[in-house]
Design an enzyme around this catalytic site. Structure first.
Site, mmCIF file in Angstrom:
data_model
loop_
_atom_site.group_PDB
_atom_site.id
_atom_site.type_symbol
_atom_site.label_atom_id
_atom_site.label_comp_id
_atom_site.label_asym_id
_atom_site.label_seq_id
_atom_site.Cartn_x
_atom_site.Cartn_y
_atom_site.Cartn_z
ATOM 1 N N ASP A 16 0.794 -1.187 -0.128
ATOM 2 C CA ASP A 16 -0.046 -0.010 -0.014
ATOM 3 C C ASP A 16 0.908 1.208 0.100
ATOM 4 O OD1 ASP A 16 -2.172 -1.844 0.537
ATOM 5 O OD2 ASP A 16 -1.651 -1.784 2.643
ATOM 6 N N GLU A 223 -11.534 -0.379 -2.891
ATOM 7 C CA GLU A 223 -10.536 -0.020 -1.900
ATOM 8 C C GLU A 223 -9.367 0.837 -2.335
ATOM 9 O OE1 GLU A 223 -9.185 -3.344 0.434
ATOM 10 O OE2 GLU A 223 -7.920 -3.909 -1.085
HETATM 11 O O1 FUB Z 1 -2.872 -3.652 3.812
HETATM 12 C C1 FUB Z 1 -4.022 -3.762 4.275
HETATM 13 C C2 FUB Z 1 -5.056 -3.641 3.411
HETATM 14 O O2 FUB Z 1 -5.011 -4.539 2.023
HETATM 15 C C3 FUB Z 1 -5.083 -2.226 2.753
HETATM 16 O O3 FUB Z 1 -5.950 -1.424 3.576
HETATM 17 C C4 FUB Z 1 -5.878 -2.535 1.296
HETATM 18 O O4 FUB Z 1 -6.006 -1.450 0.557
HETATM 19 C C5 FUB Z 1 -5.332 -3.657 0.703
HETATM 20 O O5 FUB Z 1 -4.205 -3.466 0.173
#
Ligand code: FUB
Length: 328
Positions: A16, A223
């Site tokens: 991320d 997301e």
């Molecule tokens: O790294 C944890 C979670 O996985 C993130 O918040 C999401 O975007 C995904 O990459």
């Protein structure tokens, strides 16, 4: 120069990556993945992270410096677990780290921590940002100085539990031809630690002006929100989640609506995909992750870097790197 398709660092698992240019360097604010015995499930229990490191690069393709632990969950008074994807912003010589974590009731909230240096250490505020929820904060400071926080993520990220004004444990994703769940945006107050206005939905529409449908899994928001601006156009990019694309949409207003514009990245190794986009020395770059460093383990990921080009109409394209062995 073609960039190599290799992890930016290999001594830690990272994911991320949110990249920004501060003080003439590229600073990267990623999640710090770790080994865990938590089950691998759709709620993301396996993403059981407990701290953040900040990294910097003087030059693209140069050495990556690890500045060590910038914030640990033990130092966040309100958080219980799962430090997920963070982001950072700068204003008036202060640096703000925005991060999601579950509170003591198990509800994801977004916290902020402050430092006078881009690499921390950061000191967390005692409470999460009022009226914040869900995950994946993305801070965007506009050319007029106004700052915004975008956020939201489905499934383990709990966005489906916020279809009304309060957390609803029974909340479900919309389905079929219902509009897909929208990412959220709020303007940040001058203190950068609170919202100046209401949390609003960012509408993502198709070329005909219709909201992207819930069953349009190749295009609907899941997301990993990211906002950037180039030549007066606002770009909102995000992960489609279970179809594993990074896609983008454009608007003339940070609040949207954003019109779907295309796909940036095909699925990578591993379930999740998450990115950021930054301009450095006149060129544009995509920071993202995959699970290649761990041989495909979903929650043990590594940061990578690719160049982005724009055509004359502002459409983005990722320049796919040559394989590491052949790169020059
Ligand atoms: O790294 C944890 C979670 O996985 C993130 O918040 C999401 O975007 C995904 O990459």
């Amino acid at each position: 120069m073609r960039l190599q398709d290799s992890p930016l660092i290999t001594h830690l698992y990272t994911a991320d990556p949110s990249a920004h240019v501060f003080e003439g360097k590229v600073y990267i604010y990623p999640s710090h993945d770790r080994e865990t015995d938590k089950p691998d499930n759709d709620l993301g229990d396996q993403y059981d992270m407990v701290d953040y490191h900040v990294f910097s690069m003087d030059e693209i393709s140069g050495q990556v410096t690890d500045h060590g632990v910038a914030l640990a969950i033990a130092d966040v008074p309100w958080a219980s677990k799962q430090l997920w994807a963070p982001d950072a912003a700068s204003k008036d010589g202060c640096y703000y780290l925005y991060f999601p974590a579950r509170d003591r009731a198990g509800v994801f909230r977004i916290g902020v921590a402050v430092s006078d240096r881009p690499f921390g250490p950061f000191k967390a505020e005692p409470e999460p940002i009022k009226e914040s929820y869900s995950i994946d904060p993305c801070s965007f400071v506009d050319t007029d100085g106004r700052a915004y926080l975008c956020f939201g993520g489905l499934w383990g990220g709990q966005l489906q539990n916020w279809r009304g004004p309060a957390f609803d444990a029974a909340g479900r994703e919309p389905a079929g031809d219902e509009p897909a769940l929208s990412p959220r945006i709020a303007e940040l107050a001058p203190d950068m630690k609170s919202f100046a206005g209401p949390v609003r939905e960012i509408q993502i529409i198709d070329e005909e002006g219709h909201p992207i449908r819930a069953d349009d899994h190749d295009r609907r928001f899941f997301e990993a929100a990211w906002m950037h601006k180039r030549d007066g156009i606002y770009y909102f990019s995000y992960s489609t989640g279970n179809t594993h694309f990074i896609v983008y949409a454009t608007s003339d207003n940070p609040f949207g609506p954003f019109t779907y514009a295309g796909r940036l990245l095909e699925p990578v190794i591993g379930w999740t995909t998450h990115h950021s986009i930054v301009e450095f020395k006149g060129r544009w770059y995509l920071f993202h992750h995959d699970s290649s460093l761990s041989g495909g383990c979903n929650h043990l990921r590594c940061m990578k870097l690719k160049e982005i080009t724009y055509d004359q109409d502002g459409r983005m394209q990722v320049v796919m790197p040559t394989p590491a062995a052949c790169a020059t």
